[in-house]
Design a protein around this motif. Structure first.
Motif, PDB file in Angstrom:
ATOM      1  N   ASP A 245       0.334  -0.860  -0.098  1.00 42.84           N
ATOM      2  CA  ASP A 245      -0.011  -0.282   0.086  1.00 42.84           C
ATOM      3  C   ASP A 245       0.924   1.147   0.101  1.00 42.84           C
ATOM      4  OD1 ASP A 245      -2.176  -0.982   0.282  1.00 42.84           O
ATOM      5  OD2 ASP A 245      -1.732  -1.843   2.375  1.00 42.84           O
ATOM      6  N   ARG A 246       1.917   0.900  -0.324  1.00 48.64           N
ATOM      7  CA  ARG A 246       2.901   2.558  -0.601  1.00 48.64           C
ATOM      8  C   ARG A 246       3.426   2.794  -2.500  1.00 48.64           C
ATOM      9  NH1 ARG A 246       8.196   3.768   3.131  1.00 48.64           N
ATOM     10  NH2 ARG A 246       9.055   6.066   2.405  1.00 48.64           N
ATOM     11  N   ALA A 247       3.000   3.629  -2.409  1.00 48.86           N
ATOM     12  CA  ALA A 247       3.553   3.480  -3.768  1.00 48.86           C
ATOM     13  C   ALA A 247       5.019   4.227  -3.819  1.00 48.86           C
ATOM     14  CB  ALA A 247       2.940   5.214  -4.473  1.00 48.86           C
ATOM     15  N   PHE A 248       5.585   3.441  -4.810  1.00 49.98           N
ATOM     16  CA  PHE A 248       6.267   3.445  -6.183  1.00 49.98           C
ATOM     17  C   PHE A 248       6.146   4.756  -6.981  1.00 49.98           C
ATOM     18  CE2 PHE A 248       6.081  -0.845  -6.792  1.00 49.98           C
ATOM     19  CZ  PHE A 248       7.208  -1.871  -4.946  1.00 49.98           C
ATOM     20  N   SER A 249       8.044   5.357  -6.816  1.00 52.53           N
ATOM     21  CA  SER A 249       8.055   6.776  -7.555  1.00 52.53           C
ATOM     22  C   SER A 249       8.232   5.895  -8.669  1.00 52.53           C
ATOM     23  CB  SER A 249      10.031   7.374  -7.326  1.00 52.53           C
ATOM     24  OG  SER A 249      10.092   7.340  -8.494  1.00 52.53           O
ATOM     25  N   PRO A 250       7.585   7.519  -9.240  1.00 51.02           N
ATOM     26  CA  PRO A 250       7.435   7.179 -11.121  1.00 51.02           C
ATOM     27  C   PRO A 250       8.616   6.880 -12.065  1.00 51.02           C
ATOM     28  CG  PRO A 250       6.327   9.424 -10.602  1.00 51.02           C
ATOM     29  CD  PRO A 250       6.430   8.503  -9.341  1.00 51.02           C
ATOM     30  N   THR A 251       9.901   7.365 -11.327  1.00 50.96           N
ATOM     31  CA  THR A 251      11.161   6.852 -12.181  1.00 50.96           C
ATOM     32  C   THR A 251      11.442   5.999 -11.285  1.00 50.96           C
ATOM     33  OG1 THR A 251      12.505   7.751  -9.640  1.00 50.96           O
ATOM     34  CG2 THR A 251      11.594   9.291 -11.509  1.00 50.96           C
ATOM     35  N   GLU A 252      10.701   5.352 -10.281  1.00 50.53           N
ATOM     36  CA  GLU A 252      11.391   4.021 -10.253  1.00 50.53           C
ATOM     37  C   GLU A 252      10.493   3.139 -11.150  1.00 50.53           C
ATOM     38  OE1 GLU A 252      12.510   3.902  -6.139  1.00 50.53           O
ATOM     39  OE2 GLU A 252      10.476   3.828  -5.997  1.00 50.53           O
ATOM     40  N   VAL A 253       9.080   2.522 -10.943  1.00 50.97           N
ATOM     41  CA  VAL A 253       8.083   2.225 -11.794  1.00 50.97           C
ATOM     42  C   VAL A 253       7.533   2.729 -12.360  1.00 50.97           C
ATOM     43  CG1 VAL A 253       6.395  -0.060 -11.471  1.00 50.97           C
ATOM     44  CG2 VAL A 253       8.155   0.399 -10.141  1.00 50.97           C
ATOM     45  N   LYS A 254       7.443   2.971 -14.061  1.00 51.96           N
ATOM     46  CA  LYS A 254       6.806   3.771 -14.675  1.00 51.96           C
ATOM     47  C   LYS A 254       5.102   3.122 -14.802  1.00 51.96           C
ATOM     48  CE  LYS A 254       8.014   2.381 -18.856  1.00 51.96           C
ATOM     49  NZ  LYS A 254       8.185   2.669 -20.241  1.00 51.96           N
ATOM     50  N   SER A 255       4.584   4.344 -14.374  1.00 53.23           N
ATOM     51  CA  SER A 255       2.792   4.463 -14.517  1.00 53.23           C
ATOM     52  C   SER A 255       2.137   3.915 -16.348  1.00 53.23           C
ATOM     53  CB  SER A 255       2.238   5.376 -13.906  1.00 53.23           C
ATOM     54  OG  SER A 255       2.300   6.044 -15.338  1.00 53.23           O
ATOM     55  N   ILE A 256       0.440   3.421 -15.889  1.00 52.26           N
ATOM     56  CA  ILE A 256       0.618   2.811 -17.445  1.00 52.26           C
ATOM     57  C   ILE A 256      -0.668   2.994 -17.897  1.00 52.26           C
ATOM     58  CG2 ILE A 256      -0.496   0.918 -18.962  1.00 52.26           C
ATOM     59  CD1 ILE A 256       1.204  -1.296 -16.985  1.00 52.26           C
ATOM     60  N   ASP A 257      -0.915   4.298 -18.811  1.00 53.23           N
ATOM     61  CA  ASP A 257      -2.160   4.583 -19.060  1.00 53.23           C
ATOM     62  C   ASP A 257      -2.979   3.643 -20.455  1.00 53.23           C
ATOM     63  OD1 ASP A 257      -1.239   7.070 -17.470  1.00 53.23           O
ATOM     64  OD2 ASP A 257      -0.008   8.383 -19.375  1.00 53.23           O
ATOM     65  N   TYR A 258      -3.991   3.534 -20.106  1.00 47.97           N
ATOM     66  CA  TYR A 258      -5.128   2.957 -21.031  1.00 47.97           C
ATOM     67  C   TYR A 258      -6.282   3.645 -20.942  1.00 47.97           C
ATOM     68  CZ  TYR A 258      -7.788   1.100 -17.409  1.00 47.97           C
ATOM     69  OH  TYR A 258      -8.575   0.263 -16.096  1.00 47.97           O
ATOM     70  N   GLU A 259      -7.586   3.553 -22.051  1.00 52.07           N
ATOM     71  CA  GLU A 259      -8.499   4.117 -22.157  1.00 52.07           C
ATOM     72  C   GLU A 259      -9.894   3.384 -22.855  1.00 52.07           C
ATOM     73  OE1 GLU A 259     -10.443   8.240 -24.725  1.00 52.07           O
ATOM     74  OE2 GLU A 259      -7.812   7.668 -25.096  1.00 52.07           O
ATOM     75  N   VAL A 260     -10.664   3.564 -22.495  1.00 53.91           N
ATOM     76  CA  VAL A 260     -11.269   2.782 -22.577  1.00 53.91           C
ATOM     77  C   VAL A 260     -12.959   3.501 -23.939  1.00 53.91           C
ATOM     78  CG1 VAL A 260     -13.276   1.514 -21.626  1.00 53.91           C
ATOM     79  CG2 VAL A 260     -11.486   1.520 -20.486  1.00 53.91           C
ATOM     80  N   VAL A 261     -13.179   3.165 -24.596  1.00 50.51           N
ATOM     81  CA  VAL A 261     -13.896   3.707 -25.309  1.00 50.51           C
ATOM     82  C   VAL A 261     -15.895   2.962 -24.940  1.00 50.51           C
ATOM     83  CG1 VAL A 261     -14.756   4.483 -27.536  1.00 50.51           C
ATOM     84  CG2 VAL A 261     -12.167   4.780 -26.640  1.00 50.51           C
TER      85      VAL A 261
END
Length: 872
Positions: A245-261
């Motif tokens: 429950d403790r977030a990693f830094s975005p420089t450590e683990v990249k976030s992933i974007d996605y989109e729903v239509v």
């Protein structure tokens, strides 16, 4: 650093890496550092790139080395199975990384780009590797080439949670329908400690929509867990990761974007209204900006109006730079439009006189332009009988900035731009779609010629994540309003590709999928999509860059030349004329088309694939260009074998053999030679048609045929290029689109204008692609009034000096209802089932088009017969 020192440095870094493997203090971490130039294998598209990389020490070469593309491979060993983090030295921008993880059954692991440069490193990701030998492949095929990457670092993760995991939902743009999202794959564990990974799903506002937790036991081997994505509703979402429950830094683990239509039901139509926000009496109010002589007020039977100066821009911009100093400035005038808000839709109406010969553009110039301004225009008089009335021209646009100038540009000398009144309306709500009486009637397609440049037409915002979504939605809305029911984007053309491809490597990107965006938007809007291909096919040239002419996969002219190089022997011409019969070319072409069909066959909006046939920027993958081409050894040898011809081959060192072949064929077997070439192209079309129907049985292969020279005899000109209209039209699953007619007076000469009209009014041209029992299809395209950035520059309209310079590509329609002539004639003469209009600028026509399309699209698809007493 001198190139001679690089092998020594590579040896030093390898020794350092091995030294760090020796058991010692707890702080010693196994690390491998490799220079960019230390690769063992490579597949670079230009052999000269190898020297540039070694000299500069970066994959992008030195600052002047531009466009180095291809791949490089590095062999290495790791001492133990476990997690390793991969970092690019300096930058990973735009690069793809592929690494084989070892013998645990896992397929190659792929990464695209990194988290962003930081302290000389760009973290790409983490991968579980088995002990032993591996290979890392780094590649960049996109035409701009590798960045200034200096190599890579591979470092043991040593149990650090953020470096002991990987997350993936597949490659591509990550754009899905509601309820059809793939699973998120999380790989972790194997570090000897119990691990709980947390995944947060946030929406565009940053609000948490869902939290998932996955536990990995203290095992010796990493394992994969799958998590269902949040996919129940439309929106843009971002996945972030953490441990316990403790977030990693975005420089450590990249976030992933996605989109729903959500494509399941049509969106609710909001109330529509027009509000007048600005009105300009052009007669009483002088222009805010003027060039090329003062304007004047004219009073005629058509009304009173303001008229530009007399000088057109075409002659001026075609003159050499030194000659422009003595020529009169082009005539134009412009007004500031007030009350404009960025990213809101507006309708601009211009009242103009239809009283004499005029050709002028009407452009909406902005302070934040993209590729082209929204621009229309008028052709009046001449071949179009003047109505001697005041008529109205309209332009629909979404401004990107508040400051707009409505500009009137005189294209040709003596054909003055004119207007009497301007009205600007803000449009609130959704543009109402055209209502028709048939749900399955006839089709009208809106064709866009230049790939991603549709973003400019529809005022895409600067945000790169929302720009394609917003522009696609506006295109669909505007097309439905105008009356079109088929969107026809050119998805591979010139230097653009709208989808990820393993074939169109030079211009596609794995993270860009505008075609999927357009298809999903069309599904939502109940539109159809017909993507068009006119690929440059640079990939076919790469293997033969250093091969002496004539290159084996290119067409050779009757004079023994290819067009791979210009006359100076240095500058490449793209695309060259490839040989449509060469096996490697055919396999690439069919494979590229099949890939597109396979990738998008799941979309009910897709009705087929359209292959452009055009001599401009012609790759010749589906034609021979003209009878002057096709005298290479391969083609002549194949003709001699299949047709039993006695055409002389000549020796390989015989430079005159090509012209002798041409002369012999013209004198002895001209008809047989032309027929054989047409048959070979028809066989290629049949192969392509069969291939796309393997992807989905109802998909059709369309092919739009534009003006072919010599245009006076189109049937003969096409057959000379290997294109027999009747032969192609009889192939099962193939539909030919007659795009021979283009409109617009881009040239002042009446001889040029008459040729364009002949393509429309000659019954033989209209029936050129007629096949008994098959529906006729037409596409009209605009001959643009193309003004370069030297015409009406931004600074002369009060814009800041730093305003980007753009060209204007205006679509001039015949005045008033005469804009309907091209469609009415095609329908009356052929019972056309499909009509279309388009170009790379304002292709939505004029309001009278909606009236026509309301009737045309309400016609049932059943064929009709012309009345004998209605011939005129």
């Amino acid at each position: 650093m001198k190139a001679s020192l690089r092998p020594a440095l590579h040896l030093l870094t390898t020794v350092l890496a091995l030294a760090l493997c020796i058991p010692g203090p707890a702080h010693a971490v196994w690390t491998l550092v490799r220079d960019a130039a230390s690769f063992e294998t490579s597949g670079l598209t230009d052999p000269g790139a190898l020297r540039k990389i070694r000299d500069a020490g970066t994959l992008g070469g030195a600052p002047g080395d531009w466009g180095i593309t291809g791949w490089v491979g590095y062999e290495f060993e790791v001492p133990a199975s476990g997690w390793y983090e991969l970092l690019a030295r300096a930058t990973a921008a735009g690069m793809e990384f592929r690494i084989d993880p070892g013998a645990d059954g896992q397929s190659d692991v792929s990464f695209y780009e990194g988290a962003g440069p930081r302290d000389g490193e760009d973290r790409v990701g983490s991968v579980w590797l088995t002990a032993g030998r591996h290979q890392l492949r780094m590649q960049r095929y996109y035409w701009t080439g590798f960045p200034r990457n200096e190599g890579f670092i591979l470092r043991a993760a040593r149990g650090e949670p953020a470096k002991s995991m990987s997350a993936s939902i597949g490659r591509g743009a990550r754009l899905y329908r509601v309820g059809e999202c793939p699973a998120l794959e999380l790989r972790s564990g194997g570090s000897g400690i119990d691990t709980k990974l947390t995944v947060w799903t946030r929406d565009r506002s940053g609000s948490v929509r869902r939290v998932d937790s996955v536990r990995y036991p203290a095992a010796d081997v990493a394992s994969v867990r799958k998590i269902a994505l949040f996919c129940e509703e439309e929106g843009s979402f971002r996945l972030t990761f953490g441990r316990n429950d403790r977030a990693f830094s975005p420089t450590e683990v990249k976030s992933i974007d996605y989109e729903v239509v959500d494509t399941r039901t049509p969106p609710a139509e909001s109330a529509f209204s027009k509000t007048l926000v600005d009105e300009i009496d052009v007669i009483s109010r002088p222009p805010d900006y003027v060039s090329g002589g003062s304007t004047r007020i004219v009073r005629t039977a058509a009304g009173t109006y303001r008229e530009s100066g007399d000088t057109g821009f075409t002659r001026y911009q075609r003159a050499p730079t030194f000659a422009r100093k003595i020529l009169a400035e082009p005539s134009w005038f412009a007004y500031r439009l007030d009350g404009i808000l960025a990213q809101r839709p507006y309708l601009v109406e211009v009242d103009y006189p239809d009283d004499q010969l005029r050709t002028f553009g009407i452009a909406l110039r902005e302070s934040a332009p993209l590729s082209y301004p929204v621009a229309g225009g008028v052709d009046s008089g001449g071949e179009f009988a003047p109505s001697m009335r005041t008529l109205t021209h309209s332009l629909l646009y979404w401004p990107r900035a508040p400051a707009t100038r409505l500009t009137f540009l005189n294209a040709h000398d003596g054909r003055r731009a004119a207007a009497s009144r301007i009205r600007v309306y803000r449009l609130d709500g959704t543009l109402p779609p055209l209502e028709t009486r048939q749900s399955r009637g006839r089709s009208f397609l809106n064709w866009y010629e230049e790939g991603t440049n549709f973003l400019s037409m529809y005022g895409a915002p600067d945000d790169p994540t929302s720009a394609p979504r917003v522009a696609a939605q506006r295109w669909a809305e505007a097309a439905r309003y105008a009356g079109a029911n088929v969107l026809a984007p050119t998805v591979s053309v010139y230097g653009m590709a709208l989808y990820p491809s393993h074939f169109n490597l030079a211009f596609s990107r794995p993270d860009f999928d505008y075609l999927r965006r357009i298809l999903l938007t069309a599904e939502k809007s109940r539109l159809q999509v017909l993507p068009e291909l006119h690929a440059r096919a640079d990939e076919l040239a790469w293997p033969y860059v250093q091969h002496p002419d004539p290159k084996p996969n290119l067409l050779v002219s009757k004079d023994g030349k290819t067009n791979f190089y210009q006359a100076d022997g240095k500058s490449r011409v793209y695309p060259p004329l490839y040989n449509p019969l060469h096996p490697a070319n055919q396999d690439w072409y069919v494979g590229m088309i099949g890939e597109l069909a396979d990738r998008y066959a799941d979309s009910p909006a897709l009705i087929g694939i359209n292959l452009r046939l055009m001599q401009w920027a012609n790759p010749a993958l589906n034609n021979f260009h003209s009878l002057d081409w096709g005298y290479d050894d391969y083609t002549i040898g194949l003709f001699k074998q299949e047709a039993g011809s006695a055409v002389p081959l000549g020796g390989i060192d015989d430079g005159d053999r090509f012209n002798r072949r041409y002369r012999w064929l013209m004198a002895n077997a001209r008809a047989q030679w032309i027929e054989w070439r047409c048959r070979k192209i028809a066989q290629l079309y049949a192969r392509i048609s069969e291939r796309i129907r393997r992807a989905r049985p109802d998909l059709l292969l369309y092919s739009s045929v534009f003006q072919w020279e010599p245009s006076d005899t189109p049937r003969e000109a096409l057959r000379d290029a290997g294109l027999d209209p009747a032969m192609l039209g009889r192939i099962p699953g193939v539909r030919m689109i007659n795009a021979l007619h283009a409109y617009g007076r881009s040239e002042a000469s009446p001889l040029v204008t008459q040729k364009l009209r002949d393509q429309l009014l000659d019954p033989d041209n209209l029936s050129l692609f007629a096949v008994a029992g098959e529906p006729a299809s037409f596409l009209a395209s605009a001959k643009y009034l193309e003004a370069t950035d030297a015409i009406a520059p931004a600074a002369s309209m009060g814009f800041a000096a730093a305003t980007p310079a753009t060209w204007t590509s205006a679509v001039a329609n015949p005045a008033g209802r005469q804009a309907l002539e091209r469609f009415a004639v095609e329908l009356a003469q052929t019972d056309a089932q499909m009509l279309g209009d388009g170009g790379n600028a304002y292709s939505l026509g004029q309001p009278v088009l909606r009236e026509f399309l309301a009737e045309f699209r309400s016609l049932p698809p059943e064929p009709f017969s012309p009345r004998r007493d209605a011939r005129d």
